[in-house]
Enzyme design. Structure first.
Site, short mmCIF file in Angstrom:
data_model
loop_
_atom_site.label_atom_id
_atom_site.label_comp_id
_atom_site.label_asym_id
_atom_site.label_seq_id
_atom_site.Cartn_x
_atom_site.Cartn_y
_atom_site.Cartn_z
CD GLU A 1 -17.58 59.56 65.83
OE1 GLU A 1 -16.62 60.02 65.75
OE2 GLU A 1 -18.09 58.50 65.34
CG ASP B 1 -13.25 56.00 59.56
OD1 ASP B 1 -13.13 55.43 58.40
OD2 ASP B 1 -13.98 55.79 60.58
CG ASP C 1 -14.43 50.80 62.26
OD1 ASP C 1 -14.86 49.96 62.93
OD2 ASP C 1 -15.02 51.89 62.20
CE LYS D 1 -15.96 52.02 65.57
NZ LYS D 1 -16.49 52.21 64.40
#
Ligand code: PGA
Ligand code: ZN
Length: 419
Positions: free
Chosen positions: A198, A235, A305, A330
């Protein structure tokens, strides 16, 4: 009223150089084309087991060019709910594995894009209508680890949140300074192994905690005050660390029980300016998630998540049992725009927070920025501050902030994260 004339699928490439699928939706009156919209499906690396299933990109193209095209043709493009219901019925499986969640999310988002284009409005406006909106507060990765950097550090995301920033643009200015400072510190120590999936630095550290001390150092180097101007978000992506009932920190050569991980994270919250922790425990470890939310949830955001995978039923179970206080949204984890919105609405009704999020495999597509703004979701996570699949989204936020001008609601950073 514009109707869907045609749907096309196209095999394209994502930010990891892997095949993915783009949908293009053409709308018009009668057979006369008026406008079109496109969207590209993203993909995850640390996927939750309850996620909607994506299928091979070539098969997803077939879905779009065949069954999805036939099912959506002639529908009014402004009716997102009917479009998404049609997709869900056509798929007919609990995990979206027949049409493919990647084909479905590309189609669903491309319809939204085409509707906005045919009405000559930006996508966020389609969702906001006449409501006033704000730019979301970004969570921006500085160091990447876990499944995104072959486990070099065990935790997946070490991020910053510009809690003292007065605007989206100011948050990005500060992030640029911290990102540069963090890179300079690593280069000086010869501890820079590249960038992770990322765009965050892929660091050579001796422990996971070292990432936290380095992050605080980088914030200070950037002449910003840790915990006042800029705070930390993590995270853990703990499902990836969970094997045989314990949490493995391979970098440190040790395995922790849920209780030990809980204690470690609580100590970190005391010692560092942490405001948010995502997936601190595995998707199957609900008891640990509840216990952690009970102890840490008054102080920080506890984000689900993999734990919720954007599925409203899982979120409702979490709400009833006190697991987490924030949900990551998401769209490709569930497959359609409407189901993602349902998840946000359920979160908001229960007083849960939410963050719209990209995946580790991304593209130039910026639809999710518009979803966050248009729906009034107050936070956005799209990775780090490098690589164009990430910067395309941050830059889109800048354009929206500029277009809103004085009509924007106040940037919510200081309200969400009072120091
Ligand atoms: P993924 O990671 O897209 O690889 O699942 C992103 C995240 O965990 O937030
Ligand atoms: Zn995550």
């Amino acid at each position: 009223m514009a109707k869907i004339i045609d749907v096309k699928g196209r095999r394209v490439w994502d930010s990891r150089g892997r095949a993915t699928v783009e949908a293009e939706v053409i709308v018009g009156r009668g057979t006369t084309p008026l406008a079109s919209g496109r969207a590209i499906a993203p993909s995850g690396a640390s996927t939750g087991s309850g996620e909607a299933k994506s299928i091979d990109a070539a098969k997803a193209v077939q879905s779009l060019n065949g069954r999805i095209r036939d099912a959506l043709r002639a529908l009014p493009v402004s009716d997102q709910e009917t479009i998404d219901r049609r997709l869900i019925e056509l798929d007919g499986t609990p995990d979206k594995g027949r049409l493919g969640a990647n084909a479905m999310v590309a189609a669903s988002l491309a319809c939204a894009q085409a509707d906005a284009a045919s009405r000559k409005i930006p996508l966020w406006k389609k969702f906001a209508g006449e409501r006033r909106v704000a730019l979301p507060v970004p969570q921006i990765q500085i160091f990447g680890g876990g499944a995104h950097a072959r486990g070099r550090v065990d935790l997946q995301d070490f991020m910053i949140v510009c809690i003292g920033a007065g605007s989206f643009a100011e948050a990005l200015d500060w992030t640029a300074q911290v990102y540069a400072a963090a890179g300079a510190r690593l280069a000086k120590r010869n501890a820079l192994a590249g960038v992770a999936d990322e765009g965050g630095y892929w660091p050579v550290f001796k422990s996971n905690e070292e990432a936290l001390t380095e992050l605080v150092g980088a914030i200070s180097d950037a002449r910003l005050e840790p915990g006042v101007d800029v705070a930390i978000a993590l995270d853990v992506a703990a499902t990836q660390l969970y094997r045989g009932g314990s949490y493995h920190l391979d970098l440190e050569n040790r395995a922790l029980s849920a209780g030990q991980l809980h204690a470690m994270l609580m100590r970190w919250i005391e010692r560092y300016p942490i405001v948010s922790i995502e997936d601190p425990f595995a998707e199957t470890d609900a008891a640990a998630m509840q216990a952690f939310t009970r102890d840490a949830g008054q102080k920080i955001q506890v984000v689900g998540d993999d734990f919720f995978v954007t599925q409203v039923e899982k979120l409702k179970i979490g709400i009833n049992s006190g697991a987490c206080n924030c949900v990551l949204l998401k769209p490709n984890q569930v497959g359609t725009v409407t189901e993602t919105l349902q998840c946000w609405e359920a979160a908001r009704a229960a007083g849960y927070r939410a963050i719209v999020s990209a995946r580790s495999g991304e593209s130039e597509d910026t639809s999710i920025v518009h979803l966050a703004v248009g729906w009034g979701v107050p936070q956005l996570k799209v990775g780090s501050f490098s690589r164009s699949e990430r910067m395309a989204k941050w830059n889109e936020g800048l354009r929206i902030e500029e277009a809103l001008g004085a009509k924007a609601l106040p940037f919510p950073a200081r309200k969400l994260f009072k120091p």
